[in-house]
Scaffold this active site. Structure first.
Site, PDB file in Angstrom:
ATOM      1  N   CYS A 178      74.009  28.589  72.300  1.00  0.00           N
ATOM      2  CA  CYS A 178      73.119  29.569  72.907  1.00  0.00           C
ATOM      3  C   CYS A 178      72.528  30.454  71.820  1.00  0.00           C
ATOM      4  CB  CYS A 178      73.900  30.455  73.868  1.00  0.00           C
ATOM      5  SG  CYS A 178      73.644  29.996  75.568  1.00  0.00           S
ATOM      6  N   VAL A 179      71.267  30.762  71.950  1.00  0.00           N
ATOM      7  CA  VAL A 179      70.650  31.661  70.989  1.00  0.00           C
ATOM      8  C   VAL A 179      71.130  33.084  71.247  1.00  0.00           C
ATOM      9  CG1 VAL A 179      68.481  32.290  69.925  1.00  0.00           C
ATOM     10  CG2 VAL A 179      68.663  30.150  71.137  1.00  0.00           C
TER      11      VAL A 179
END
Lengths: 351, 468
Positions: free
Chosen positions: A126-127
């Site tokens: 996930c960013v």
């Protein structure tokens, strides 16, 4: 066909067709298979966006009904709440409104207690930061809690939490990630975010399975299994893995020969299951970072394995039963430092 | 003018004209002129650009050479503001690559036949172009690598392993890109050298005084950026080199964000090593280079072993070639190197001083507009008479996650920015944030691009704020 995305955005351009195909073909989940293989990265699979001045190609909207693509899991197979959510999103035409809907979900998500924001609960890929926690209620349905520092991701997490919470493990495990296509949100989300979404789902399913397996072991006559610090044979409210350090009271020193456990696993499975195909892969190095791993089974212990077994012995048995069979056979290993197995268990007919 | 998609002729139609390639690389521009484009790129283009410059900014003129910019994404016009991550390529560079494969592809330095001689000539000519671009005295001081990261690793493994002893110090800053931190970590673990980090001052720039004090007799290497990809600040490399050389230390300059945007003169800087990437300067991916002073390169052992970098090979030992070949094992990215040469031509054709001047203007405009928005925090120094920022802004909006911003900007407005840690996790940790958003410009961006970005950002912020 709910041509929601196409009508409002860019009527004359090619939609995310290459993306969609990539999603379907590389993320293929036949109903009975468990999918612990790493999900391929979807970053930058979109290659061309061209303004087509003549000869408009009818855009393939990814928010179309399932009948437009045979690969998509029929909506009826999804847990009921998830079906509702999918239908809700399909009925919302405008992408901006979809965002609003998503943010609304996120806003109503119960915040996660910070003590659960552990490494084991963090979603990879996930960013932004996302955590997911899972535990059983009294009826052995899985209850999820999640949180994120990004509101869009929180919305996605909320969606999954609402859609999957309170459902039994097998139902959760059956959910294929491509329902995201049905939501029509996929097009509103960048590939890296989508990666996070898929990984969120995957983590939730993995946690559900572990809860189930742990519960099965808790009811067996054996002493406290390696997988829980506090053995509790009652299946109610078993805390999820990862929030407690896994102590191995019985750290063996017989892991001197590299691959000895792997060999033992292989032998056991071959003897008991007479498999047509058997792959035993030691992936302990991938988990070398866990504090728990370092503590048990020696410094370079064999703690995590990927198993692929094709055997007639699985005929007529549910996915969970198959996994239980395998875990039962490897009880000794599990009590002496083996931490986790990723299992693909099929019958010859299913291959 | 902006919205017109230039339909560049297909490569097939280039073929009949391009057969005259035997005459040399200049044929590229000859070929281009046969099509009636108002502005053609390449070495011959500077005259045309100058003529148009009265009413059009450099950005507007240059855009014509970049077909990729003329498209729509998600229903809006593409506004590409992620140039610090990678730049777009002008038609001239793409043609150079295509022409290589189409007309004279052959392995270099090995064969005797016509095609391989031609390929070798063009490959070595590209090396000369790169040398000229950074004013290196000798093209043999240019080593082609896969990218700047590999170039730094080359220095780390080759120079570092044989020169660093326990207790030696390597000076870095907290603002370095991971490629200029991790290799040094690996090498210092192997050699017992110590890494020291210069932190930031109140202007959010690396503290130069601190750096000066840190440089001591123990220092063997100072490895720093020229222009920061997050803070947009620049370091006074010339001064740093003087201080380092006084104590006998070497200096490696990470010039990835400077070479594409301004005049970089390695002789003037007097740096010992300098690295840059092709893909950030209008060249293709898969190629970058290391500049190293001749005497240093000659004293360095090989990095990778294989063909090309050897002199004689026996079963139990081999002797090695002279630099740069010593550090170019295996078949190089020939077409890519040649295309990088074409990129150097293209940029030189416009003129790096002109590009830099334009970008300074654009940088100020971007900073001004972005900082005028409420709740926006831009990292790095404020621009002033003495402080020039690069044309990029890393920023955060109060209460909003940069990923949300970037997603919405892309989906609803077609604006491409980046969000994350930009390969500078230590810097973000130092600044106390998890991630930031970053808009970075290049000479083909225009003031209108900045305006679109700001308008889109305002819309995005109000959308998310309405949900609080």
């Amino acid at each position: 066909m709910a041509a929601a995305m196409s009508s409002s955005c860019c009527a004359s351009s090619l939609r995310l067709i290459p993306f969609k195909r990539t999603l379907i073909s590389s993320v293929h989940y036949p109903a009975k298979t468990l999918f612990f293989r790493p999900i391929p990265s979807f970053r930058r699979t979109i290659v061309t966006f061209q303004k087509i001045s003549a000869g408009i190609v009818p855009p393939l909207s990814a928010s179309s009904s399932p009948s437009s693509s045979d690969d998509l899991q029929p909506i009826e197979e999804l847990p009921p709440k998830l079906q509702e959510i999918v239908k809700l999103f399909q009925s919302v035409q405008e992408p901006k409104a979809k965002y609003e809907q998503l943010l609304f979900y996120g806003k109503n998500l119960k915040p996660l207690d910070s003590r659960y924001m552990t490494r084991e609960n963090k979603v990879e890929g996930c960013v932004s930061q996302v955590w997911v926690r899972a535990f059983f209620d009294e009826e052995r349905n899985v209850v999820y809690e999640a949180d994120s520092d990004s509101v869009l991701t929180k919305g996605l997490a909320a969606l999954l939490v609402q859609g999957l919470s309170g459902r039994p493990v097998p139902e959760i495990l059956k959910v294929k990630p491509d329902f995201a296509v049905l939501l029509g949100l996929q097009q509103s989300l960048s590939p890296s975010r989508n990666n996070g979404f898929l990984n969120m789902l995957r983590l939730m399913q993995k946690k559900a399975l572990f809860l189930e397996v742990k519960a099965e072991e808790g009811t067996s006559s054996e002493e406290a299994s390696v997988l829980e610090a506090e053995s509790d044979s009652k299946p109610s409210l078993i805390e999820d893995l990862g929030t407690e350090e896994i102590e191995d009271s019985d750290s063996e020193s017989n892991v001197d020969a590299l691959g000895s456990r792997g060999m033992r696993i292989r032998e056991k499975l071959e003897k008991e299951l007479s498999p047509v195909e058997l792959e035993v892969e030691d992936v302990s190095y991938q988990h070398a970072g866990h504090a728990a791993v370092r503590g048990s089974a020696g410094g370079d212990g064999e703690t995590h394995f990927n198993l692929r077994i094709v055997s007639d012995g699985f005929q007529g048995k549910s996915l969970v039963k198959r996994h239980r069979m395998i875990y039962d056979l490897l009880q000794e290993e599990l009590q002496s430092g083996l931490h986790a197995l990723s299992i693909v268990a099929k019958t010859p007919a299913e291959v | 003018m902006e919205g017109v998609a230039m339909k560049l002729p297909s490569f097939k139609s280039l073929a009949p004209n391009a057969i005259s390639i035997a005459a040399g690389h200049r044929s590229f521009s000859r070929v281009r002129r046969s099509f009636s484009l108002s502005v053609s790129s390449g070495a011959s283009s500077s005259a045309t650009i100058a003529a148009d410059s009265e009413h059009l900014s450099l950005g507007h003129q240059a855009r014509k050479d970049f077909r990729i910019l003329h498209q729509e994404v998600n229903g809006s016009k593409l506004v590409y503001l992620d140039n610090a991550a990678t730049s777009q390529k002008p038609a001239a560079v793409l043609e150079a690559l295509q022409n290589y494969y189409e007309f004279y592809n052959s392995n270099v330095h090995r064969g005797i036949h016509y095609l391989s001689a031609k390929a070798t000539d063009e490959f070595e000519l590209a090396r000369k172009k790169v040398a000229r671009f950074i004013n290196a005295p000798d093209s043999r001081e240019i080593v082609f690598t896969r990218n700047a990261t590999e170039a730094i690793n080359l220095v780390a493994y080759s120079w570092g392993l044989s020169n660093l002893k326990p207790g030696d110090e390597v000076i870095l800053t907290v603002a370095e890109h991971h490629s200029c931190i991790v290799p040094w970590q690996i090498v210092s673990q192997k050699t017992g050298a110590v890494l020291k980090f210069v932190t930031l001052n109140e202007d959010e720039t690396p503290d130069i005084d601190m750096m000066r004090e840190m440089i001591s007799r123990k220092t063997k290497l100072v490895a720093v950026h020229h222009v920061s990809n997050v803070l947009a600040s620049s370091l006074p490399i010339e001064d740093i080199v003087v201080w380092a050389h006084e104590v006998g230390a070497k200096v490696l300059v990470d010039a990835c964000q400077s070479v594409p945007h301004m005049v970089v003169d390695v002789q003037k800087l007097n740096a010992d090593f300098l690295v840059a990437s092709s893909h950030k300067m209008c060249g293709p991916t898969g190629i970058g280079f290391l500049y190293g002073k001749s005497d240093l390169l000659h004293a360095m052992p090989p990095f990778l072993g294989g063909g090309e970098m050897i002199s004689d090979v026996f079963l139990d030992h081999s002797t090695y070639a002279e630099p740069p070949s010593r550090f170019e094992a295996g078949t190089p990215a020939i077409g890519e190197a040649i295309a990088l040469g074409a990129a150097c031509d293209y940029l030189s054709g416009i003129g790096m001083p002109k590009i830099h001047e334009y970008e300074v203007e654009l940088a100020n405009y971007l900073y001004e507009k972005l900082s005028s928005l409420p709740d926006v925090k831009i990292y790095g120094p404020k621009p002033s008479e003495s402080v020039r920022r690069a044309a990029l802004c890393s920023f955060n909006v109060e209460g909003l996650h940069p990923t949300d911003l970037a997603t919405f900007l892309d989906q609803q407005h077609g604006v491409a920015i980046r969000s994350g840690h930009h390969c500078a996790q230590p810097l973000h940790r130092y600044l106390g944030v998890n991630a930031s958003a970053r808009a970075s410009l290049y000479f083909y961006n225009t003031k209108e691009d900045v305006d679109s970005f700001i308008a889109a950002l305002e819309d995005t912020v109000s959308f998310f704020n309405s949900f609080k």
